[in-house]
Design a protein around this motif. Structure first.
Motif, PDB file in Angstrom:
ATOM      1  N   LEU A 188      -4.191   0.655   7.342  1.00  0.00           N
ATOM      2  CA  LEU A 188      -3.271  -0.453   7.592  1.00  0.00           C
ATOM      3  C   LEU A 188      -2.180  -0.522   6.537  1.00  0.00           C
ATOM      4  CD1 LEU A 188      -2.528  -2.967   9.220  1.00  0.00           C
ATOM      5  CD2 LEU A 188      -4.138  -4.270   7.796  1.00  0.00           C
ATOM      6  N   LEU A 189      -2.546  -0.286   5.274  1.00  0.00           N
ATOM      7  CA  LEU A 189      -1.562  -0.333   4.193  1.00  0.00           C
ATOM      8  C   LEU A 189      -0.526   0.766   4.339  1.00  0.00           C
ATOM      9  CD1 LEU A 189      -0.607  -1.509   1.492  1.00  0.00           C
ATOM     10  CD2 LEU A 189      -2.222   0.037   0.344  1.00  0.00           C
ATOM     11  N   ILE A 190      -0.957   1.985   4.679  1.00  0.00           N
ATOM     12  CA  ILE A 190      -0.029   3.100   4.822  1.00  0.00           C
ATOM     13  C   ILE A 190       0.894   2.881   6.012  1.00  0.00           C
ATOM     14  CG2 ILE A 190       0.116   5.541   5.393  1.00  0.00           C
ATOM     15  CD1 ILE A 190      -0.423   4.997   2.486  1.00  0.00           C
ATOM     16  N   LYS A 191       0.360   2.412   7.126  1.00  0.00           N
ATOM     17  CA  LYS A 191       1.203   2.161   8.295  1.00  0.00           C
ATOM     18  C   LYS A 191       2.237   1.083   8.011  1.00  0.00           C
ATOM     19  CE  LYS A 191      -2.222   3.588  11.726  1.00  0.00           C
ATOM     20  NZ  LYS A 191      -3.092   3.161  12.845  1.00  0.00           N
ATOM     21  N   THR A 192       1.833   0.063   7.276  1.00  0.00           N
ATOM     22  CA  THR A 192       2.782  -0.989   6.913  1.00  0.00           C
ATOM     23  C   THR A 192       3.884  -0.448   6.001  1.00  0.00           C
ATOM     24  OG1 THR A 192       1.009  -2.634   7.088  1.00  0.00           O
ATOM     25  CG2 THR A 192       3.009  -3.280   5.908  1.00  0.00           C
ATOM     26  N   CYS A 193       3.496   0.370   5.030  1.00  0.00           N
ATOM     27  CA  CYS A 193       4.487   0.965   4.128  1.00  0.00           C
ATOM     28  C   CYS A 193       5.435   1.890   4.888  1.00  0.00           C
ATOM     29  CB  CYS A 193       3.784   1.734   3.006  1.00  0.00           C
ATOM     30  SG  CYS A 193       2.869   0.698   1.848  1.00  0.00           S
ATOM     31  N   ALA A 194       4.902   2.665   5.836  1.00  0.00           N
ATOM     32  CA  ALA A 194       5.754   3.554   6.626  1.00  0.00           C
ATOM     33  C   ALA A 194       6.735   2.769   7.475  1.00  0.00           C
ATOM     34  CB  ALA A 194       4.886   4.450   7.516  1.00  0.00           C
ATOM     35  N   LEU A 195       6.273   1.657   8.038  1.00  0.00           N
ATOM     36  CA  LEU A 195       7.164   0.822   8.846  1.00  0.00           C
ATOM     37  C   LEU A 195       8.257   0.196   7.993  1.00  0.00           C
ATOM     38  CD1 LEU A 195       7.829  -0.514  11.557  1.00  0.00           C
ATOM     39  CD2 LEU A 195       6.224  -2.340  10.954  1.00  0.00           C
ATOM     40  N   VAL A 196       7.891  -0.329   6.826  1.00  0.00           N
ATOM     41  CA  VAL A 196       8.878  -0.957   5.945  1.00  0.00           C
ATOM     42  C   VAL A 196       9.863   0.081   5.418  1.00  0.00           C
ATOM     43  CG1 VAL A 196       9.170  -2.187   3.765  1.00  0.00           C
ATOM     44  CG2 VAL A 196       7.342  -2.848   5.331  1.00  0.00           C
ATOM     45  N   THR A 197       9.362   1.263   5.047  1.00  0.00           N
ATOM     46  CA  THR A 197      10.258   2.317   4.563  1.00  0.00           C
ATOM     47  C   THR A 197      11.244   2.752   5.637  1.00  0.00           C
ATOM     48  OG1 THR A 197       8.510   3.116   3.084  1.00  0.00           O
ATOM     49  CG2 THR A 197      10.350   4.615   3.523  1.00  0.00           C
ATOM     50  N   GLY A 198      10.764   2.894   6.871  1.00  0.00           N
ATOM     51  CA  GLY A 198      11.658   3.240   7.966  1.00  0.00           C
ATOM     52  C   GLY A 198      12.696   2.176   8.232  1.00  0.00           C
ATOM     53  N   LEU A 199      12.291   0.917   8.152  1.00  0.00           N
ATOM     54  CA  LEU A 199      13.254  -0.174   8.331  1.00  0.00           C
ATOM     55  C   LEU A 199      14.345  -0.120   7.269  1.00  0.00           C
ATOM     56  CD1 LEU A 199      10.931  -3.196   9.243  1.00  0.00           C
ATOM     57  CD2 LEU A 199      12.630  -2.109  10.715  1.00  0.00           C
ATOM     58  N   LEU A 200      13.954   0.176   6.043  1.00  0.00           N
ATOM     59  CA  LEU A 200      14.946   0.228   4.962  1.00  0.00           C
ATOM     60  C   LEU A 200      15.885   1.422   5.134  1.00  0.00           C
ATOM     61  CD1 LEU A 200      12.751  -0.669   1.846  1.00  0.00           C
ATOM     62  CD2 LEU A 200      14.522  -2.088   2.897  1.00  0.00           C
ATOM     63  N   LEU A 201      15.328   2.607   5.395  1.00  0.00           N
ATOM     64  CA  LEU A 201      16.136   3.822   5.430  1.00  0.00           C
ATOM     65  C   LEU A 201      17.033   3.909   6.653  1.00  0.00           C
ATOM     66  CD1 LEU A 201      13.629   6.544   4.155  1.00  0.00           C
ATOM     67  CD2 LEU A 201      15.483   5.443   2.895  1.00  0.00           C
ATOM     68  N   PHE A 202      16.577   3.380   7.786  1.00  0.00           N
ATOM     69  CA  PHE A 202      17.285   3.620   9.034  1.00  0.00           C
ATOM     70  C   PHE A 202      17.955   2.393   9.640  1.00  0.00           C
ATOM     71  CE2 PHE A 202      13.718   6.764   9.031  1.00  0.00           C
ATOM     72  CZ  PHE A 202      14.509   7.870   8.760  1.00  0.00           C
ATOM     73  N   LEU A 203      17.575   1.185   9.211  1.00  0.00           N
ATOM     74  CA  LEU A 203      18.171  -0.004   9.812  1.00  0.00           C
ATOM     75  C   LEU A 203      18.790  -0.963   8.806  1.00  0.00           C
ATOM     76  CD1 LEU A 203      15.659  -0.944  12.671  1.00  0.00           C
ATOM     77  CD2 LEU A 203      17.908   0.116  12.881  1.00  0.00           C
ATOM     78  N   LEU A 204      18.186  -1.138   7.642  1.00  0.00           N
ATOM     79  CA  LEU A 204      18.635  -2.167   6.710  1.00  0.00           C
ATOM     80  C   LEU A 204      19.635  -1.650   5.673  1.00  0.00           C
ATOM     81  CD1 LEU A 204      15.262  -4.072   6.106  1.00  0.00           C
ATOM     82  CD2 LEU A 204      17.101  -4.597   7.724  1.00  0.00           C
ATOM     83  N   LEU A 205      19.443  -0.428   5.168  1.00  0.00           N
ATOM     84  CA  LEU A 205      20.355   0.108   4.156  1.00  0.00           C
ATOM     85  C   LEU A 205      21.607   0.771   4.723  1.00  0.00           C
ATOM     86  CD1 LEU A 205      17.863   1.571   1.505  1.00  0.00           C
ATOM     87  CD2 LEU A 205      19.080  -0.614   1.488  1.00  0.00           C
TER      88      LEU A 205
END
Length: 342
Positions: A188-205
């Motif tokens: 669960l922790l890794i999936k959450t980190c992967a989701l947050v990292t993807g949000l930052l790299l591809f949508l938020l930044l």
């Protein structure tokens, strides 16, 4: 061509790529009429919301344009309505081709190598912005052939990138599991980190880069990011197409790589949503089958073996491989029961 899968005695069709289930074990997902009604209702809801939000702005813009048109004719009596209309249509057509008037000159550059490379990416990824397209017959024929072979190649590349992303997530999950010895929490922790990292790299930044280089607001950049990565591609916002801005040479190349990896990440997120909806459908169907099984057992209308068979259908945890002899033959459970009774 079909072979029998050793997992739960199911067939796999290599022609259609569909995992076939035995006739006695076929699950009934949401029916086609229910899905069709939900689909049409969802699209209708979106149409109503967009009409309520965008229709007033459209009417106001049309009134403003018509007012400017009549004011121009009134202030410049030498102009005639048909001549002005032809000029406006010519300007619109030139703008669609990527040509704008800057003083006594016109701006070019959409069909240089970087612009053509970006169009190639938008073609094989099926984004299709629509702001730029081939105007010659040879260019259109080439675009057809290019997309015919490029779209499958793009799908293969996206699939490979998605697999690498999943392998990375699974590797990190195994490492955390070895450290903390808690499989569920580590996953669960890794999936959450992967989701947050993807949000930052591809949508938020990325909107910050679009704001700095393209002069967009953050909201416009975020809107462009999602519309692009989801391959909707309206074409109202496209990077590197503003003639009033000077873009660095690396800008469109970086955006092309961002599109490729971002589409692979968003495809994984969409696949997760699809699996969630399908699992919800299976859960509801299993509850329904359990209720029917209980009623049948109480009424005594069916053999108890049928009830035990229904329990096995809803139990997805039983994935024990069959024996080597069973993997080469296929017998429907209902037929097997009839054979025993006879």
């Amino acid at each position: 061509m079909c072979i029998v899968s050793p997992v739960r005695n199911r067939k796999f069709d290599f022609i259609t790529g569909i995992l076939l289930q035995p006739r006695g074990q076929q699950r009934r997902h949401w029916g086609a009429p229910t899905l069709l009604v939900a689909y049409v209702g969802y699209v209708g809801l979106g149409a109503g919301a967009l009409q309520a939000l965008e229709r007033p702005a459209e009417v106001q813009a049309a009134r403003h344009l018509l007012q400017q048109h009549w004011e121009l004719l009134a202030n410049h009596t030498c102009l005639q309505g048909p001549g002005l209309q032809r000029l406006i249509e010519g300007i619109i057509q030139a703008y669609k081709s990527g040509i704008t008037i800057q003083g006594n000159t016109t701006s070019l550059g959409r069909w240089d190598f970087s612009g053509s490379f970006f169009l190639s990416i938008s073609a094989i990824t099926t984004i299709g912005y629509g702001n730029l397209s081939p105007s010659t017959a040879a260019g259109r024929i080439f675009c057809i052939l290019f997309a015919l072979f490029g779209i499958p190649l793009n799908l293969v590349v996206l699939n490979k990138i998605g697999q690498l992303m999943l392998l990375g997530v699974q590797h990190c999950a195994r490492c955390l599991e070895e450290v903390f010895h808690r499989q569920k929490k580590a996953s669960l922790l890794i999936k959450t980190c992967a989701l947050v990292t993807g949000l930052l790299l591809f949508l938020l930044l990325p909107p910050l880069l679009f704001s700095d280089k393209g002069g967009w607001s953050y909201e416009e950049g975020f809107y462009y990011s999602f519309i692009t990565l989801s391959t909707i591609g309206f074409g109202d916002y496209v990077v590197g197409m503003n003639p009033d801005h000077t873009y660095p040479g690396w800008y469109k190349n970086v955006i092309s790589l961002w599109i490729l990896f971002g589409m692979a990440w968003l495809a994984l997120v969409i696949k997760f949503c699809i699996n969630f909806l399908e699992s919800s459908s299976d859960f509801c169907q299993c509850n329904k089958k359990s209720t029917e099984m209980a009623e049948d057992l109480m009424d005594g209308n069916k053999n108890s073996m049928t009830g035990l068979h229904n329990v096995e259908i809803c139990n997805d945890k039983d994935t024990k491989p069959k024996g080597p002899d069973e993997s080469h033959t296929y017998t429907a459970p209902t037929e097997a029961l009839q054979g025993r009774r006879s």
